[in-house]
Write an enzyme that holds these catalytic residues in place. Structure first.
Site, PDB file in Angstrom:
ATOM      1  CB  ALA A 259       7.626   5.851 -25.973  1.00 51.75           C
ATOM      2  CB  ILE A 261       7.164  11.433 -20.511  1.00 52.57           C
ATOM      3  CG1 ILE A 261       8.405  10.962 -19.753  1.00 52.57           C
ATOM      4  CG2 ILE A 261       6.592  12.700 -19.869  1.00 52.57           C
ATOM      5  CD1 ILE A 261       9.597  11.888 -19.878  1.00 52.57           C
ATOM      6  CG  ASP A 305     -35.712  32.071  -8.690  1.00 57.16           C
ATOM      7  OD1 ASP A 305     -36.703  31.752  -8.006  1.00 57.16           O
ATOM      8  OD2 ASP A 305     -35.430  33.239  -8.979  1.00 57.16           O
ATOM      9  CD  GLU A 655       6.279   2.253 -26.358  1.00 58.31           C
ATOM     10  OE1 GLU A 655       5.803   2.291 -25.215  1.00 58.31           O
ATOM     11  OE2 GLU A 655       5.693   2.722 -27.354  1.00 58.31           O
ATOM     12  CG  ASP A 684       0.204   5.256 -29.990  1.00 56.41           C
ATOM     13  OD1 ASP A 684      -0.221   4.512 -30.881  1.00 56.41           O
ATOM     14  OD2 ASP A 684       0.927   4.873 -29.061  1.00 56.41           O
TER      15      ASP A 684
END
Length: 848
Positions: A259, A261, A305, A655, A684
């Protein structure tokens, strides 16, 4: 040495269509490496190389060995969900990138059945007669059968960047570049049989592009992975120390690590960049590199240009001025020069030929009656083309010169007084915004003309801007001017206004005359008003100015006129030294170094193949408006990256603090491993991905450009991440403590915390939609993907609580309305706290 194979009897006729098809079947496509294909099984298996999957898979095996069947099912289900989501994201991104690569198919000019046609490079076969012009990449190994001042750059083979002179019957090689001149080549070897093809195994070992931002994200993910892994190890040891079971603490630690990482950051970045490239393509800009899509948002100087971007690039001859007030004989000589001194390689030459065809009865007959005997092709250094042709009676010849007025004047027999008169005329027409090409002519015996031509060519062989005395013996008679009109693009003025609003400075770097460019720029109000003297520099000033002086003047200068490719590099370097992020336009032939030096190199769709390979972005409609649109999309890309980073990192701490805090206080853990994995990977996952599809904010181009090295994790992001973690944990932990005192079943208490954690992330994802407005000011329904993903999240949450099978796995219990009101209230309070922090930053930014 290349061995020439026998082809058709008349090589000037080229191959027939039927013969070319037979040879294509026999020799195969003219390609060294086969086109990339998306092999989905390989991409799917690559998902299992993730450290996150290693952790989950190891945990699954351990729980399986210990016969913890429920935990095993949850963990392997998490592996499957994570793998499938990652695969879907990467597959779509890779498919989009391959589609973008297919848009620009390399082309080459060949003679087929006596006519010049354009074909895909892969369809060239041995025996094809290939037309080569300055800037072309040579598409096969072959032998020159015609070479006019032909030099090739063979650095790809020899490492030597100095152009090599090539004469008739000289060998030329695939992948090398025509540095100057023109020629025709008989293709001898194609594909893997070429010299480059034989070393293709070395050349094809390319490494996938890793952009600075992606490196930054990957590094951040690695650092967070190490930190959270150590924290989870501490949590594991702490649990064991306090007497909790091994399997309980092992699965719990693994779940918290998974959760915490933010493994999906790198993939999300690729998805956002790819989506951004697709949006830019819809607005007629082709971004060739992920790095360019990343850098576009920081551009604060556009070095444009004039021709074809600010103007339509549709040259048209609107007048002819001669030295004897429209004398018919002089006008006829200019018509002849427009046809005979013309290689049809640029818009001016194409417009000249169109004018001549309209004026003359027939052009092809004129070309046949006056065969070209010698030539000096146009180059940006010489600024003219010179040709020697045979006369109709074959007893003598004629010499035509066509090019920049100042060069043709110098090479002609005009007196100082006459030059002064013509310069005055030149000023008058260029102040109207017209382009000008001048002509000179002489005739006589062939030997005399050939001697004069040779002297002229020798005098310009190593031309550095100064003429030697040989040219004075040519006796070239001044003929006059052709006047060209190139209308300005109607939509450019609005794009320039948008640039000023966005804090982007526009510098126009052109080879045109000062007055011509000023007339166009004033019409477009490039600087918001008419140009002042101090805002203009010409090539001759740049030549003599020091780097220190240019450093002082470059900021205020808007127009650089009559510049050379070398001077473009000088301008770009000075701007970059001052900290600017520069997008520069060039034709790619002489501007390759400047294009590479700029932060973003841009070429038009009609540019040569070499130009397109050098450039970071190709304007498919050759329009300045497209550059501005690409910068806007680049800003949107960076904004969406920040949103995804904010959302994914905000979850990383929650968490950890909840579980760690409960262990420190000696309390039962408020969440089970399966519940943590469900929230992180199921609830998520989709909303985090949906943020990548956020449309650009309408106010995006009112912001000043961001700094080149601006971090993603700025103070605002760090603060909001901290607030989300702190507020969420305090609220959930407070509710958890209160529920423990009520004596409710532990499974029900955990279900409430599980639902509260999921509801929080489904609520505050809307706060992540924009960091420039509060929730009540934004359009909540602008991103349909996000709305759908949040609805799916709610459905899956309800399924996890009320579906018997899932409830058994997750160990959840049905909740009454009272508990739903609690978790919904938690979500609203948490979101309100985030919006308060956003409001503080928005108010502060408005004051700045």
């Amino acid at each position: 040495m290349v061995k020439t194979k026998k082809t058709d009897r008349n090589p000037e006729f080229g191959l027939t269509s039927s013969e070319s098809e037979k040879r294509l079947l026999k020799f195969g496509p003219n390609e060294i490496n086969r086109k990339e294909e998306l092999f989905w099984p390989k991409l799917f298996l690559a998902q299992f190389k993730s450290p996150l999957i290693y952790i989950l898979f190891l945990a699954g095996l351990v729980t399986l060995f210990l016969k913890e069947w429920t935990d095993s099912i949850v963990i392997f289900l998490a592996v499957g969900i994570n793998t499938v989501l990652g695969f879907i994201q990467e597959y779509k991104a890779e498919k989009s990138l391959l589609a973008l690569k297919e848009i620009l198919v390399p082309q080459a000019r060949v003679i087929r059945e006596g006519k010049e046609v354009q074909i895909e490079v892969e369809r060239i076969v041995p025996g094809d007669l290939v037309v080569l012009l300055t800037g072309d990449k040579i598409p096969a190994d072959g032998r020159l059968i015609e070479a006019v001042d032909f030099h090739s750059n063979e650095a790809i083979l020899t490492g030597e960047s100095k152009p090599v002179l090539k004469k008739n019957k000289a060998d030329v090689f695939m992948g090398t570049v025509v540095a100057s001149g023109r020629g025709k080549m008989l293709a001898v070897k194609t594909g893997a049989e070429t010299r480059v093809g034989r070393i293709a195994t070395k050349l094809s070992q390319t490494v996938a592009e890793e952009t600075p931002l992606k490196k930054q994200i990957s590094q951040l993910s690695k650092v967070l992975a190490i930190i959270f892994s150590l924290i989870c190890l501490i949590i594991f040891l702490e649990g064991i120390w306090t007497g909790r079971g091994f399997i309980e603490m092992f699965t719990l630690s693994v779940a918290v690590a998974v959760a915490a990482i933010p493994e999906g950051l790198a993939v999300s970045l690729t998805v956002i960049l790819t989506l951004g490239m697709g949006r830019i393509l819809k607005r007629k800009g082709l971004v060739r590199k992920l790095l360019a899509a990343e850098t576009l948002g920081s551009v604060d100087v556009i070095a444009a240009d004039k021709t074809g971007t600010l103007t339509e690039g549709k040259m048209k001859v609107i007048g002819c001025q001669t030295d004897d007030d429209g004398n018919k004989e002089t006008r006829e000589k200019i018509l002849k020069a427009a046809v005979l001194a013309n290689n049809m390689t640029n818009p001016l030459e194409l417009a000249m030929m169109a004018w001549a065809r309209n004026e003359l009865a027939e052009v092809e007959g004129l070309i046949r009656r006056h065969p070209r005997l010698a030539e000096m092709p146009f180059s940006s250094q010489k600024k003219f083309i010179a040709v020697l042709v045979g006369s109709a009676d074959q007893k003598g010849g004629e010499f035509f010169l066509s090019g920049a007025p100042e060069m043709v004047m110098e090479l002609s027999t005009l007196t100082s007084e006459q030059k002064k008169i013509w310069r005055s005329r030149l000023d008058k027409v260029t102040k109207k915004g017209l382009r000008v090409v001048a002509f000179a002519w002489t005739a006589g015996g062939l030997n005399k003309l050939k001697t004069g031509f040779s002297r002229l060519k020798h005098g310009f062989g190593k031309y550095d801007g100064r003429l030697n005395g040989n040219w004075q013996k040519l006796n070239l008679k001044w003929l006059g001017f052709l006047l060209f009109e190139d209308p300005v693009r109607a939509e450019v003025e609005e794009s320039l206004r948008l640039c000023r609003q966005a804090g982007i400075r526009v510098k126009v770097i052109t080879g045109d005359y000062r007055h011509t460019a000023v007339a166009v720029l004033d019409k477009l109000k490039v600087s918001g008003s008419r140009l002042k003297t101090g805002q203009i520099m010409e090539g001759w000033e740049l030549e003599g100015i020091s780097a220190e002086e240019l450093n002082k003047r470059v900021e205020e200068t808007v127009l650089f006129a009559r510049t050379t490719p070398e001077q473009k590099i000088k301008i770009v370097e000075v701007l970059q030294d001052q900290g600017h992020s520069v997008a520069m336009m060039g034709d790619g032939v002489n501007d390759a170094l400047a294009l590479k030096k700029a932060d973003i190199g841009v070429v038009v769709g009609e540019a040569s193949e070499v130009a397109k390979e050098t450039a970071d972005m190709v304007l498919l409609d050759s329009n300045f408006k497209t550059i501005v649109a690409a910068v806007e999309e680049g800003r949107g890309i960076f904004e969406n990256i920040k949103k995804v980073v904010l959302y994914l990192l905000a979850d990383s701490f929650t968490e950890v603090i909840l579980i760690g805090g409960s262990l420190l206080l000696g309390l039962p853990t408020p969440l089970l491993p399966a519940q943590i994995l469900w929230v992180n990977l199921v609830e998520d996952g989709l909303p985090g991905l949906a943020l990548a599809f956020e449309p650009n904010d309408p106010e995006l181009m009112r912001d000043p450009p961001r700094l080149k090295k601006a971090p993603i994790l700025d103070q605002e992001i760090k603060t909001i991440v901290f607030i989300i973690g702190l507020v969420t944990d305090l609220l959930l932990f407070g509710v958890y403590l209160l529920l423990l005192k009520t004596g409710l079943e532990m499974d029900l208490i955990r279900t409430v915390i599980f639902a509260g954690l999921a509801i929080n992330s489904l609520f505050y994802v809307f706060s992540c939609k924009t960091l420039r407005q509060n929730l009540w000011q934004e359009n909540l329904f602008s991103n349909s993907f996000l709305i759908v993903s949040v609805l799916i999240g709610f459905i899956l949450l309800l399924a996890g609580i009320y579906h018997p099978f899932l409830a058994t796995i997750l160990k959840t219990q049905e909740m009454g309305w009272f508990f739903w009101l609690i978790v919904l209230a938690l979500g609203l309070v948490n979101t309100a706290g985030i919006e308060l922090v956003k409001w503080v930053f928005i108010s502060r930014n408005k004051k700045i």
